[in-house]
Design a protein around this motif. Structure first.
Motif, PDB file in Angstrom:
ATOM      1  N   TRP A 167     -35.791 -12.933  -0.701  1.00  0.00           N
ATOM      2  CA  TRP A 167     -36.278 -14.153  -1.038  1.00  0.00           C
ATOM      3  C   TRP A 167     -37.647 -14.114  -1.784  1.00  0.00           C
ATOM      4  N   TRP A 168     -38.379 -13.077  -1.427  1.00  0.00           N
ATOM      5  CA  TRP A 168     -39.958 -12.766  -2.022  1.00  0.00           C
ATOM      6  C   TRP A 168     -39.661 -12.495  -3.472  1.00  0.00           C
ATOM      7  N   LYS A 169     -38.555 -11.812  -3.709  1.00  0.00           N
ATOM      8  CA  LYS A 169     -38.500 -11.400  -5.309  1.00  0.00           C
ATOM      9  C   LYS A 169     -37.970 -12.293  -5.967  1.00  0.00           C
ATOM     10  N   ARG A 170     -37.667 -13.690  -5.828  1.00  0.00           N
ATOM     11  CA  ARG A 170     -37.123 -14.438  -6.461  1.00  0.00           C
ATOM     12  C   ARG A 170     -38.279 -14.980  -7.582  1.00  0.00           C
ATOM     13  N   ILE A 171     -37.971 -15.513  -8.749  1.00  0.00           N
ATOM     14  CA  ILE A 171     -38.818 -15.939  -9.803  1.00  0.00           C
ATOM     15  C   ILE A 171     -38.578 -17.427  -9.920  1.00  0.00           C
ATOM     16  N   ASN A 172     -39.538 -18.236  -9.731  1.00  0.00           N
ATOM     17  CA  ASN A 172     -39.164 -19.580  -9.754  1.00  0.00           C
ATOM     18  C   ASN A 172     -38.930 -19.919 -11.605  1.00  0.00           C
ATOM     19  N   HIS A 173     -37.885 -20.750 -11.673  1.00  0.00           N
ATOM     20  CA  HIS A 173     -37.298 -20.730 -13.036  1.00  0.00           C
ATOM     21  C   HIS A 173     -38.330 -21.898 -13.702  1.00  0.00           C
ATOM     22  N   THR A 174     -39.092 -22.681 -13.288  1.00  0.00           N
ATOM     23  CA  THR A 174     -39.896 -23.731 -13.761  1.00  0.00           C
ATOM     24  C   THR A 174     -41.264 -22.990 -14.247  1.00  0.00           C
ATOM     25  N   THR A 175     -41.858 -22.284 -13.257  1.00  0.00           N
ATOM     26  CA  THR A 175     -43.129 -21.540 -13.598  1.00  0.00           C
ATOM     27  C   THR A 175     -43.241 -20.282 -14.081  1.00  0.00           C
ATOM     28  N   GLN A 176     -41.805 -19.502 -13.818  1.00  0.00           N
ATOM     29  CA  GLN A 176     -41.476 -18.299 -14.140  1.00  0.00           C
ATOM     30  C   GLN A 176     -42.622 -17.337 -13.385  1.00  0.00           C
ATOM     31  N   THR A 177     -42.864 -17.741 -11.964  1.00  0.00           N
ATOM     32  CA  THR A 177     -43.831 -16.936 -11.228  1.00  0.00           C
ATOM     33  C   THR A 177     -43.114 -16.834  -9.872  1.00  0.00           C
ATOM     34  N   PRO A 178     -43.485 -15.764  -8.943  1.00  0.00           N
ATOM     35  CA  PRO A 178     -42.761 -15.692  -7.485  1.00  0.00           C
ATOM     36  C   PRO A 178     -43.404 -16.613  -6.646  1.00  0.00           C
ATOM     37  N   VAL A 179     -43.007 -17.969  -6.843  1.00  0.00           N
ATOM     38  CA  VAL A 179     -43.692 -18.846  -5.994  1.00  0.00           C
ATOM     39  C   VAL A 179     -43.280 -18.571  -4.183  1.00  0.00           C
ATOM     40  N   ASN A 180     -42.248 -18.073  -3.928  1.00  0.00           N
ATOM     41  CA  ASN A 180     -41.868 -17.696  -2.880  1.00  0.00           C
ATOM     42  C   ASN A 180     -42.901 -16.621  -2.239  1.00  0.00           C
ATOM     43  N   ALA A 181     -43.153 -16.016  -2.864  1.00  0.00           N
ATOM     44  CA  ALA A 181     -44.167 -14.386  -2.668  1.00  0.00           C
ATOM     45  C   ALA A 181     -45.416 -15.260  -2.395  1.00  0.00           C
ATOM     46  N   VAL A 182     -45.726 -16.022  -3.165  1.00  0.00           N
ATOM     47  CA  VAL A 182     -47.250 -16.615  -3.051  1.00  0.00           C
ATOM     48  C   VAL A 182     -47.394 -17.550  -1.695  1.00  0.00           C
ATOM     49  N   TRP A 183     -46.135 -18.171  -1.132  1.00  0.00           N
ATOM     50  CA  TRP A 183     -46.331 -18.919  -0.089  1.00  0.00           C
ATOM     51  C   TRP A 183     -46.253 -18.011   1.177  1.00  0.00           C
ATOM     52  N   PHE A 184     -45.487 -16.996   0.989  1.00  0.00           N
ATOM     53  CA  PHE A 184     -45.504 -15.836   1.801  1.00  0.00           C
ATOM     54  C   PHE A 184     -46.789 -15.003   2.383  1.00  0.00           C
ATOM     55  N   ALA A 185     -47.478 -14.810   1.283  1.00  0.00           N
ATOM     56  CA  ALA A 185     -48.671 -14.146   1.347  1.00  0.00           C
ATOM     57  C   ALA A 185     -49.695 -15.069   1.977  1.00  0.00           C
ATOM     58  N   VAL A 186     -49.865 -16.349   1.681  1.00  0.00           N
ATOM     59  CA  VAL A 186     -50.808 -17.098   1.897  1.00  0.00           C
ATOM     60  C   VAL A 186     -50.277 -17.451   3.754  1.00  0.00           C
ATOM     61  N   THR A 187     -48.964 -17.503   3.928  1.00  0.00           N
ATOM     62  CA  THR A 187     -48.554 -17.963   5.277  1.00  0.00           C
ATOM     63  C   THR A 187     -48.996 -16.706   6.093  1.00  0.00           C
ATOM     64  N   LEU A 188     -48.746 -15.570   5.856  1.00  0.00           N
ATOM     65  CA  LEU A 188     -49.467 -14.123   6.711  1.00  0.00           C
ATOM     66  C   LEU A 188     -50.897 -14.415   7.059  1.00  0.00           C
ATOM     67  N   SER A 189     -51.653 -14.778   5.700  1.00  0.00           N
ATOM     68  CA  SER A 189     -53.041 -14.855   5.855  1.00  0.00           C
ATOM     69  C   SER A 189     -53.598 -15.937   6.901  1.00  0.00           C
ATOM     70  N   ALA A 190     -52.929 -17.297   6.664  1.00  0.00           N
ATOM     71  CA  ALA A 190     -52.944 -18.018   7.520  1.00  0.00           C
ATOM     72  C   ALA A 190     -52.625 -17.880   9.189  1.00  0.00           C
ATOM     73  N   ILE A 191     -51.908 -17.047   9.433  1.00  0.00           N
ATOM     74  CA  ILE A 191     -51.639 -16.524  10.754  1.00  0.00           C
ATOM     75  C   ILE A 191     -52.650 -15.611  11.148  1.00  0.00           C
TER      76      ILE A 191
END
Length: 526
Positions: free
Chosen positions: A368-392
């Motif tokens: 899941w975390w290594k997927r690249i978003n086709h629209t932005t060409q950035t790892p959006v899943n990884a962004v939300w995963f990192a910020v979610t861990l930080s929020a915890i």
């Protein structure tokens, strides 16, 4: 000769009309490192430097880190507690820059460790570096965002003359709102992120110079003498040993000067990465060190009374200094929060580390975390995963003592990941490195060892509480956070990962013909 033919073949296979020549060279080098190009190379040299400096964020780092030298020596610690560590931190940064120039990939530090270690230790070195870096990255997002929250609550207190002092629940709400907004902004395309960092850098420089000049010029009769500003020592830590109390002031530069590995982690999004990444690392660190020292000198002159500032009810003591010197309106003008954008850049940085580590299948849920978003060409899943861990991690805000330990945990995690590849380089990897555009030559080894010894000492220091008679309220709980991750990572390695994790995994179909390191496996290096 055959190697040259392969490189030409690689270049031809990547040749497209819409890809500039420099980008083609970057992509060929990336293929030689074992990875295909998956990002748009939108970061120029200026934007890469801006990205590095937006994470270092000197104005925010000093504003929030001022309390450390205030306690650990007063005026003397403000000036020299910043200057001395900067010498050794520069050694770490220079060694990192040399590795980033040789191997410009988003995998960054854990890739460096894998390639510099001996063959039998390669996977373990990579595993340790990767988990240490992710620990530091996630906790740094949280500690930066908490600093942003403190800046906002301090600003509210200043604006209401102390009538409104937000409690833990409101503080937590602001912290979560910051996390959410950063997730959205950090999920945008590379071009937007690159432009945003330049704007952030301009604002950081403007507020830093504004603060320095204002504190020096407007202090008036409150400005202390040069003798006091540079030499007056006041130990308010509770530690009886003045030398150790002073050393505790090093926490401020160690926390402020983290995140400069970011230039390596966006290497696959950078044009001319082998040159831009090391320049961004060194320029970011040295510029932040110089500006930070000037800021602390100005703050030292403007701090009329250390005991009085320590009695302030504001969340950040430097806010009281601004209030005393500039008045309410002036303090509100300069005491602004740019830490939000620092947190955004840090979230981007952390997401690239998570993406790269997942690309090598090293994290739970890697697919899941290594997927690249086709629209932005950035790892959006990884962004939300990192910020979610930080929020915890942000739930610790209800315990100020526990939350303050995040700063120490982020420094420990990041600097262990910084020096692990450097240690591999100066021991097993003496003859492995193929120098990039930036290299230290013979100086690589003494500079590397200085950085290693310094970080080893600092890791021990960062585990100590701020007072000699620690209790539940004053204990430094960073050891709990660090050990929790260490036990998890070590347990995963012993019972599982050592059987399947081999380090960085090439994701190209064509076998690399060469790399920036020499695959020598001489028994002397094992």
């Amino acid at each position: 000769m055959s190697e040259l033919k392969e490189v030409i073949t690689d270049s031809a296979s990547l040749s497209r009309d819409d890809i500039p020549s420099l980008h083609q060279q970057d992509n060929v080098l990336l293929r030689k490192l074992g990875y295909k190009s998956e990002f748009k190379r939108e970061f120029s040299l200026l934007e890469t430097i801006s990205f590095s400096m937006s994470i270092l964020a000197v104005s925010c780092g000093i504003t929030t880190g001022y309390s450390y030298p205030l306690l650990s020596g007063g005026h003397f610690a403000m000036v020299w507690g910043w200057f001395i560590p900067c010498i050794f931190i520069t050694c770490v940064a220079a060694s990192m820059a040399e590795l980033a120039s040789s191997m410009p990939t988003s995998a960054g530090l854990y890739y460096f460790s894998a390639k510099m270690a001996s063959k039998e230790r390669s996977a373990l070195a990579s595993w340790i570096t990767g988990w240490s870096n992710i620990t530091g990255q996630v906790t740094l997002i949280c500690s930066v965002n908490f600093s942003c929250t403190e800046l906002l609550t301090t600003t509210i207190a200043l604006g209401t003359d102390g009538r409104v002092v937000l409690g833990p629940a409101a503080t937590f709400g602001i912290l979560m709102a910051i996390h959410l907004s950063q997730s959205i902004l950090s999920s945008t395309g590379t071009r937007i992120l690159a432009r945003m960092t330049v704007v952030t850098l301009v604002l950081i420089l403007a507020t830093t110079f504004g603060a320095i000049i204002s504190l020096l010029v407007c202090a008036g009769d409150q400005r202390v003498s040069s003798k006091d500003a540079w030499t007056k020592f006041e130990n308010n830590t509770g530690w009886s040993n003045n030398v150790w109390a002073f050393i505790l002031a090093f926490t401020s530069p160690m926390w402020s000067l983290t995140g400069y590995d970011s230039a390596a982690h966006i290497a696959e999004e950078t044009a001319g990465a082998a040159r831009a990444a090391p320049i961004a690392i060194l320029v970011g660190v040295i510029a932040t060190e110089i500006l930070g020292w000037l800021y602390y000198i100005a703050a030292s002159y403007a701090t009329a009374s250390v005991p009085d500032i320590m009695q302030s009810k504001l969340a950040l003591p430097l806010g009281q200094v601004f209030l005393n010197v500039l008045g309410k309106k002036g303090a509100l003008t300069l005491f602004c929060s740019l830490t939000f954008f620092c947190g955004c850049s840090q979230a981007v940085d952390a997401s690239r580390v998570i993406f790269a580590f997942s690309r090598d299948n090293a994290l739970p849920g890697s697919r899941w975390w290594k997927r690249i978003n086709h629209t932005t060409q950035t790892p959006v899943n990884a962004v939300w995963f990192a910020v979610t861990l930080s929020a915890i991690c942000g739930t610790l805000v209800f315990s100020t003592t526990a939350f303050n330990s995040l700063a120490s945990a982020s420094v420990i995690g990041l600097y262990i990941s910084y020096v692990t590849p450097i240690y591999c380089r100066v021991t097993w990897g003496k003859n492995k490195l193929q120098p990039g555009p930036f290299n230290l030559g013979w100086w690589s080894f003494p500079i590397g060892w200085i950085g290693i010894v310094w970080v080893a000492f600092m890791v021990v220091m960062m585990l100590f509480p701020s007072t000699q008679t620690a209790n539940v309220q004053t204990m430094n709980y960073s050891v709990v956070i660090v050990m929790a991750v260490f036990i998890f990572a070590a347990g995963s390695w012993v019972f599982s990962a050592r059987h399947w994790f081999t380090g960085p995994i090439p994701n190209i179909d064509v076998q690399s013909v060469s790399s920036s390191y020499s695959e020598k496996s001489d028994d002397r290096e094992k």
